[in-house]
Design a protein around this motif. Structure first.
Motif, short mmCIF file in Angstrom:
data_model
loop_
_atom_site.label_atom_id
_atom_site.label_comp_id
_atom_site.label_asym_id
_atom_site.label_seq_id
_atom_site.Cartn_x
_atom_site.Cartn_y
_atom_site.Cartn_z
N ILE A 227 0.82 -1.21 0.00
CA ILE A 227 0.00 0.00 0.00
C ILE A 227 0.85 1.26 0.00
CG2 ILE A 227 -1.99 -1.11 1.09
CD1 ILE A 227 -1.13 0.09 3.74
N GLY A 228 2.11 1.15 0.40
CA GLY A 228 3.00 2.30 0.32
C GLY A 228 3.18 3.02 1.64
N GLY A 326 1.27 -2.55 -7.06
CA GLY A 326 0.80 -2.05 -5.77
C GLY A 326 0.68 -0.55 -5.72
N GLY A 327 0.87 0.02 -4.53
CA GLY A 327 0.70 1.45 -4.34
C GLY A 327 1.95 2.24 -4.65
N SER A 328 1.78 3.52 -4.87
CA SER A 328 2.92 4.40 -5.13
C SER A 328 3.77 4.54 -3.87
CB SER A 328 2.41 5.78 -5.57
OG SER A 328 1.67 5.69 -6.77
N GLY A 334 4.98 -2.34 -10.73
CA GLY A 334 3.85 -2.13 -11.61
C GLY A 334 3.59 -0.66 -11.89
N ILE A 335 2.49 -0.40 -12.59
CA ILE A 335 2.14 0.99 -12.91
C ILE A 335 1.50 1.68 -11.72
CG2 ILE A 335 1.88 0.49 -15.37
CD1 ILE A 335 -1.20 0.55 -14.86
N LYS A 336 1.15 0.93 -10.69
CA LYS A 336 0.57 1.39 -9.42
C LYS A 336 -0.96 1.48 -9.48
CE LYS A 336 4.83 1.98 -8.12
NZ LYS A 336 5.55 0.93 -7.39
N VAL A 337 -1.56 1.14 -8.36
CA VAL A 337 -3.02 1.09 -8.29
C VAL A 337 -3.64 2.48 -8.43
CG1 VAL A 337 -3.13 -1.03 -6.94
CG2 VAL A 337 -2.88 1.15 -5.76
N THR A 338 -2.96 3.52 -7.95
CA THR A 338 -3.51 4.86 -8.09
C THR A 338 -3.53 5.31 -9.54
OG1 THR A 338 -1.31 5.62 -7.42
CG2 THR A 338 -3.05 5.77 -5.79
N THR A 339 -2.54 4.84 -10.31
CA THR A 339 -2.55 5.14 -11.75
C THR A 339 -3.79 4.56 -12.40
OG1 THR A 339 -0.13 5.13 -11.80
CG2 THR A 339 -1.27 4.88 -13.91
N LEU A 340 -4.07 3.30 -12.08
CA LEU A 340 -5.27 2.65 -12.62
C LEU A 340 -6.52 3.38 -12.15
CD1 LEU A 340 -6.65 0.26 -14.09
CD2 LEU A 340 -6.57 -0.98 -11.91
N ALA A 341 -6.56 3.76 -10.88
CA ALA A 341 -7.74 4.43 -10.33
C ALA A 341 -7.98 5.78 -11.02
CB ALA A 341 -7.57 4.63 -8.82
N VAL A 342 -6.91 6.54 -11.22
CA VAL A 342 -7.05 7.85 -11.87
C VAL A 342 -7.58 7.69 -13.29
CG1 VAL A 342 -5.77 9.82 -12.80
CG2 VAL A 342 -5.37 9.05 -10.45
#
Length: 467
Positions: A227-228, A326-328, A334-342
């Motif tokens: 999660i970071g 995972g998270g930033s 990976g590209i990060k979950v927040t990237t996918l969310a945005v």
């Protein structure tokens, strides 16, 4: 009169202040060179012979990038010295090279200057890794960097220590000698929290196949690591006052949990009748192992099954989950979950006809959306080029190659078998892929952010046909 030392000091300040991202790359490559040298030494191998350069380099890159892919048997090839080097390397790599350097500076000098704060802040947010003004309404403000560094150091020590203590009885039950378990427990805890995936014994997780408590501890450590540190810092400050959580924390936790649940359900539906994976197990074990696999594909790399025996459809799903990561500012890749969310929020806003991208009463500015799009495009390009190259070298099935390449890019560590049998040229390509995956997206994000300039005029508008 300036001395050579003064000039070197000024040059160092110029590099670290003007381009923290470039400084991170330099330190990162220096660490890889150092650990390659250490792992090449005869004392690092169990047979007391020098490890081949390609294998030492690959392991060093996999260690510093907290990937977990390996070209040698981790349980039999390395000596206690080699395993200790790897243990230290994954913790350094998990913190982030700039964060680790800042923590060392804080310990030595007892203070954190503005320059050190700027450098450390670049590890927590790519948008800071450039010159110019920075909006302070971000995940971690500059004045909070010192507290964040303390959170990074303390959370790493405390979480790994607690997990290790809780794992120790399971190791004894599995038949591990008490003295050996004293170092295997911290080793497993570190590999889980850092999302690396190395195992110190030849059988991997086979002795713990039905130890659901041990496997649950691993999933918990992987989750906390993925999660970071900014999210851990937010949870430590605000605890259960969810309305006070930052938007970044909310998006990270929601997306992480959602992908974990969806991944588990999909793996369960695809593999429940596969006799080579979950088909010969009872209902509870099948459900648990499906969700365990979902959690490990996020970035951890541990596995209780032979990945090469998964259905092709499951390999595709696993590749998708690994690509997200995972998270930033976490130990995950990976590209990060927040990237996918945005990007998902941008698509949703476009479908709803909203003038801006919004979430939880906050507006997400266009520069963040640009960075998210650039990170995905950059990641897809790296994966595509590496897949074509490795497939051409190994002549292995493209699906298997794609899985291993994404595992390398997203620093996961799962393998369909391609990495184990890869010739030296393919090992080098995968090593470069790991490096690009660990630092490439952040560097690109910094470069994109650096291109933002104030413009006092607007060009004529013309809309090309899209779609």
């Amino acid at each position: 009169m300036w001395t050579i030392g003064d000039r070197a000091r000024d040059l160092g300040r110029a590099v670290t202040t003007a381009s923290p991202a470039r400084f991170a790359v330099i330190v990162f490559l220096a660490l890889i060179a150092l650990f390659t040298t250490l792992l090449s030494m005869p004392i690092a191998s169990a047979t007391r012979t020098a490890t081949a350069f390609a294998d030492a380099l690959f392991t060093a890159v996999s260690t510093i990038c907290v990937t977990g892919l390996t070209t040698v048997d981790m349980g039999t090839h390395w000596s206690p010295f080699g395993l200790t080097v790897i243990y230290i390397g994954v913790n350094v790599g998990a913190m982030g090279v700039l964060t680790f350097a800042s923590i060392l500076g804080l310990v030595i000098s007892k203070r954190l200057g503005l320059r050190a704060k700027l450098i450390a802040a670049s590890d927590t947010n790519p948008l800071r890794a450039h010159r110019g003004p920075v909006n302070e309404g971000q995940t971690v403000r500059l004045g909070e960097v010192g507290a964040l560094l303390a959170t990074v150091a303390l959370s790493t020590l405390i979480i790994e220590a607690v997990i290790a203590v809780m794992m120790y009885p399971s190791l004894l039950i599995a038949g591990v000698a008490p003295m050996r378990a004293l170092w295997e427990a911290p080793y497993y805890a570190a590999m889980a929290f850092t999302n690396t995936g190395f195992t110190p014994n030849p059988d991997g997780l086979e002795p713990f196949l039905h130890d659901y408590f041990f496997l649950s501890l691993m999933m918990l450590a992987v989750f906390l690591g993925s999660i970071g540190f900014p999210v851990i810092y937010t949870l430590w400050r605000q605890r259960w006052h969810t309305r006070l959580w930052s938007l970044h924390a909310k998006l990270t936790i929601i997306t992480t949990v959602l992908l974990f649940l969806v991944g588990g359900v999909v793996f369960l539906s695809l593999e429940f009748d596969n006799p080579n994976t979950f088909g010969d197990r009872n209902a509870w074990d099948t459900i648990f192992q499906s969700f365990f696999l979902s959690g490990m594909t996020r970035s951890a790399g541990f596995s209780t099954i032979d990945i090469s025996q998964l259905h092709g459809s499951s390999l595709i799903v696993g590749s998708m989950l690994m690509f997200v990561g995972g998270g930033s500012a976490s130990t995950a890749g990976g590209i990060k979950v927040t990237t996918l969310a945005v990007l998902a929020l941008a698509v949703w806003s476009e479908a709803k006809g909203r003038p801006s991208v919004q979430a939880f009463g906050r507006r997400i500015p266009s520069d963040v959306q640009r960075v998210a799009l650039a990170v995905v495009a950059w990641g897809a390009t790296i994966v595509a080029v590496s897949t074509v190259t490795v497939a051409q070298i190994t002549k292995a099935p493209v699906g298997d190659v794609l899985f291993d390449v994404i595992s390398a890019f997203a620093t996961v560590g799962l393998s369909s078998g391609v990495t184990d049998a890869a010739p030296d040229p393919a090992k080098y390509v995968l090593a470069v892929t790991m490096i690009m995956g660990r630092i490439g997206t952040v560097t690109l994000a910094a470069a994109v952010a650096a291109t933002s300039r104030t413009q006092l005029y607007a060009l004529p508008v013309e809309r090309p046909i899209v779609g």
